[in-house]
Design a protein around this motif. Structure first.
Motif, short mmCIF file in Angstrom:
data_model
loop_
_atom_site.label_atom_id
_atom_site.label_comp_id
_atom_site.label_asym_id
_atom_site.label_seq_id
_atom_site.Cartn_x
_atom_site.Cartn_y
_atom_site.Cartn_z
N ARG A 78 -6.56 -24.32 -24.79
CA ARG A 78 -5.80 -25.45 -24.51
C ARG A 78 -4.88 -25.09 -23.26
O ARG A 78 -4.75 -24.25 -22.77
CB ARG A 78 -4.99 -26.03 -25.69
CG ARG A 78 -3.86 -24.67 -26.10
CD ARG A 78 -2.92 -24.89 -26.89
NE ARG A 78 -2.32 -23.76 -27.13
CZ ARG A 78 -1.41 -23.17 -26.43
NH1 ARG A 78 -0.94 -23.73 -25.44
NH2 ARG A 78 -0.82 -22.08 -27.00
N ASN A 135 -5.54 -18.83 -25.33
CA ASN A 135 -5.37 -20.01 -25.71
C ASN A 135 -6.43 -21.25 -25.44
O ASN A 135 -7.10 -20.86 -24.31
CB ASN A 135 -3.86 -20.43 -25.38
CG ASN A 135 -2.93 -19.75 -25.84
OD1 ASN A 135 -2.76 -19.23 -27.12
ND2 ASN A 135 -1.78 -19.45 -25.00
N GLY A 171 -1.07 -25.05 -21.65
CA GLY A 171 0.04 -24.48 -22.16
C GLY A 171 1.17 -25.38 -21.86
O GLY A 171 1.32 -26.45 -21.12
N ASP A 172 2.45 -25.14 -22.71
CA ASP A 172 3.47 -25.87 -22.66
C ASP A 172 4.69 -24.95 -22.48
O ASP A 172 4.71 -24.11 -23.32
CB ASP A 172 3.73 -26.73 -24.02
CG ASP A 172 4.62 -27.75 -23.84
OD1 ASP A 172 5.47 -27.72 -22.74
OD2 ASP A 172 4.86 -28.67 -24.47
N ASP A 224 5.11 -18.41 -16.87
CA ASP A 224 5.66 -19.06 -18.17
C ASP A 224 6.77 -17.95 -18.47
O ASP A 224 6.48 -16.82 -18.40
CB ASP A 224 4.71 -19.30 -19.07
CG ASP A 224 5.17 -19.77 -20.52
OD1 ASP A 224 6.58 -20.21 -20.44
OD2 ASP A 224 4.84 -19.40 -21.66
N TYR A 265 -7.25 -20.55 -21.41
CA TYR A 265 -5.95 -20.28 -20.95
C TYR A 265 -6.00 -18.89 -21.45
O TYR A 265 -5.85 -18.49 -22.62
CB TYR A 265 -4.94 -20.94 -21.52
CG TYR A 265 -3.57 -20.45 -21.55
CD1 TYR A 265 -2.97 -19.13 -21.42
CD2 TYR A 265 -2.38 -21.29 -22.11
CE1 TYR A 265 -1.69 -18.65 -21.25
CE2 TYR A 265 -0.91 -21.13 -22.02
CZ TYR A 265 -0.75 -19.58 -21.68
OH TYR A 265 0.58 -19.19 -21.81
N GLU A 274 3.41 -24.82 -19.08
CA GLU A 274 2.68 -24.67 -17.80
C GLU A 274 2.21 -25.77 -17.47
O GLU A 274 2.02 -26.11 -16.02
CB GLU A 274 1.49 -23.45 -18.23
CG GLU A 274 2.11 -22.25 -18.49
CD GLU A 274 2.28 -21.98 -19.77
OE1 GLU A 274 2.71 -22.86 -20.56
OE2 GLU A 274 2.14 -20.73 -20.16
N GLY A 282 8.18 -20.71 -27.23
CA GLY A 282 6.88 -21.14 -26.70
C GLY A 282 6.80 -21.32 -25.35
O GLY A 282 5.93 -21.52 -24.61
N1 GLY Z 1 3.76 -21.49 -22.95
C1 GLY Z 1 2.86 -20.76 -23.67
C2 GLY Z 1 1.86 -21.49 -24.51
O1 GLY Z 1 1.78 -22.75 -24.40
O2 GLY Z 1 1.30 -20.70 -25.32
#
Ligand code: GLY
Ligand code: AMP
Length: 472
Positions: A321, A319, A323-324, A226, A302, A326, A258
């Motif tokens: 959850r 994390n 990822g966004d 990411d 994560y 990912e 993010g």
């Molecule tokens: N791309 C990082 C996140 O979702 O925390």
């Protein structure tokens, strides 16, 4: 018997990708997404979950919807709902929901507690100290920089800050002003900055490692890279301009976001590294959490990792959850049925699941609301763009020119009408769209994503040009 109904809780591109993965299951008839976005209505079998046409936001609204519609399974994307306890509330009412309970979501909700916990169970983390008092933090930083002139620091707000709460500092002055900006004024992340984690900056290769667990079995998912920084490192003029317009006294700070794009699989993650991460980090974290706190962790975990020169993985963050962005590059590669996989998590059946993945590469590039002056309005100011202040409600054009085999996941869009009454797509957030190219090589996937993103336009649109470069 009719197929299952799934509810995906997520507002962004990750939610589009999760919904898309469920929709590919022959066991699933309908996927509802809440609060969702315009993209949630544009995929096969998917639609927005609403209450009399209004989007659902609160946990109680989501629960009522799930009960009313007879939802068979709910899957939660973002950390906020998990930290608030959506899983606890749904389970109390007998709903089947994938994600960790509130007590386990603390692994993302507090960086300070998590670093203490990981260190306590022997999981490798960077050297760190936690502070609740800004002056004590500054004294420590002054001492640290004096004793270690060659080392850098990373200052992290303890609580949730939408992925923007970590500041990589390159000088003592920057570390000191960052402490002030987080803890004193302007308190960039609000109460999330009541405490901070001050970490030694590690040098190495970054890797985002995902695993799924029913709390007994931990299965590795595919990895992703990411790009968290808003700009390519050599985009110095844009970085300076961003900081000037944001009022940031550190002109060369490349701000964290993010995520600006990513790719999967990660070419650095070979079998031996994967095994080491599982053995030294993923499994001990899940088992150690239960032993230490008495609470089980189930769902997705994560690990943001730094692989140092000695090939040792260190945990920068956890994390709780997916990822966004990912998810937008990992889930299109999942060949295992997403519904069956989720059921296995809930039924503690992961021990008999063998995950199947496509060998293709996926490269995702995020189009964001960048530096802009609002068109056609006098007196409006120039805004620095995401992750700082940015304009929304900008019409998006060119979507019809995107090749049909390119995945377009929406991060922040809504349908509206323009001045001539025409239904159009508008921006609603900092991150707007993630275009995912796919190919047998990283390069071909990358070419496809970049070739297509060029065809899209909105005021202030910007994207990093280096996603997936330099890895082959
Ligand atoms: N791309 C990082 C996140 O979702 O925390
Ligand atoms: P985090 O929010 O902890 O994931 O940090 C965001 C980004 O800051 C990471 O993806 C890294 O690029 C960087 N970062 C965080 N902690 C460290 C560290 N200790 N050493 C080097 N870079 C770091």
């Amino acid at each position: 018997m009719s197929g299952a109904k799934v509810l995906v809780v997520d507002a962004g591109g990750r939610g589009n990708a999760i919904a898309d993965a469920f929709a590919r299951s022959p066991l699933v008839d309908a996927v509802y997404v809440a609060p969702g976005n315009a993209g949630s209505e544009m995929m096969k079998k998917c639609r927005l979950a609403t209450n009399d046409g209004r989007p659902l936001k609160s946990i109680s609204e989501l629960l009522s919807f799930a009960e009313r519609e007879g939802i068979d399974l709910t899957f939660v994307g973002p950390e906020g709902y998990l930290s608030e306890g959506i899983v606890n509330v749904f389970r109390e009412e007998g709903q089947r929901i994938v994600g960790p309970e509130k007590e386990a979501a603390i692994l993302e909700g507090s960086k300070c507690l998590t670093k203490d916990f990981l260190k306590g169970i022997g999981v490798p983390v960077p050297p760190f100290s936690n502070f609740a008092d800004p002056q004590e933090a500054k004294d420590y930083v002054i001492q640290f920089c004096d004793a270690n002139p060659d080392k850098g620091l990373v200052i992290k707000a303890d609580g949730l800050a939408a992925g923007k709460g970590s500041v990589v500092c390159s000088s003592l002055e920057e570390s000191l002003s960052t402490i002030d900006r987080i803890m004193v004024n302007p308190r960039l992340f609000g109460d999330a900055g009541n405490r901070i984690d001050v970490e030694e900056r590690l040098i190495g290769r970054e890797l985002m490692f995902f695993a799924i667990t029913d709390s007994r079995k931990v299965l590795p998912l595919e990895s992703a890279m990411d790009y968290k920084q808003a700009f390519s490192p050599d985009d110095r003029v844009a970085i300076k301009l961003f900081n000037k317009l944001s009022g940031n006294p550190n002109p060369d700070n490349n701000p964290n976001t993010g995520g600006m794009g990513g790719f999967s699989p990660h070419p650095w993650l070979d079998e031996s590294l994967k095994e080491r991460i599982m053995k030294k980090i993923a499994v001990p974290t899940i088992t150690g959490f239960k032993e230490t706190t008495g609470h089980e962790f189930t769902g997705i975990i994560y690990f943001g990792l730094m692989i140092t020169e000695d090939r040792e993985p260190h945990v920068l963050e956890i994390n709780v959850r997916l990822g966004d962005p990912e998810t937008e590059v990992i889930l299109p590669r999942l060949e295992t049925d997403m519904y069956q996989l989720s059921e296995a998590v809930l039924d503690r059946g992961l021990g008999s699941v063998e995950l199947q993945w496509s060998k293709d590469y996926c490269v995702g590039v995020c189009a964001i609301s960048g530096r802009a002056i609002k068109p056609l309005s006098s007196g409006s100011e120039e805004r620095p763009g995401y992750p700082g202040a940015h304009y929304t409600n900008m019409p998006i054009s060119g979507m019809e020119r995107v090749d049909p085999d390119v995945l377009v996941y929406h991060n922040g869009t809504a349908f509206g009408t323009d001045a001539s009454g025409r239904k159009r797509l508008f921006t609603t957030g900092g991150r707007v769209l993630t275009l995912v190219g796919r190919g047998k090589t990283l390069e071909s996937a990358r070419d496809q994503a970049y070739e297509n993103i060029k065809r899209i336009r909105f005021n202030g649109m910007r994207y990093r040009k280096d996603i997936g470069s330099g890895y082959v």
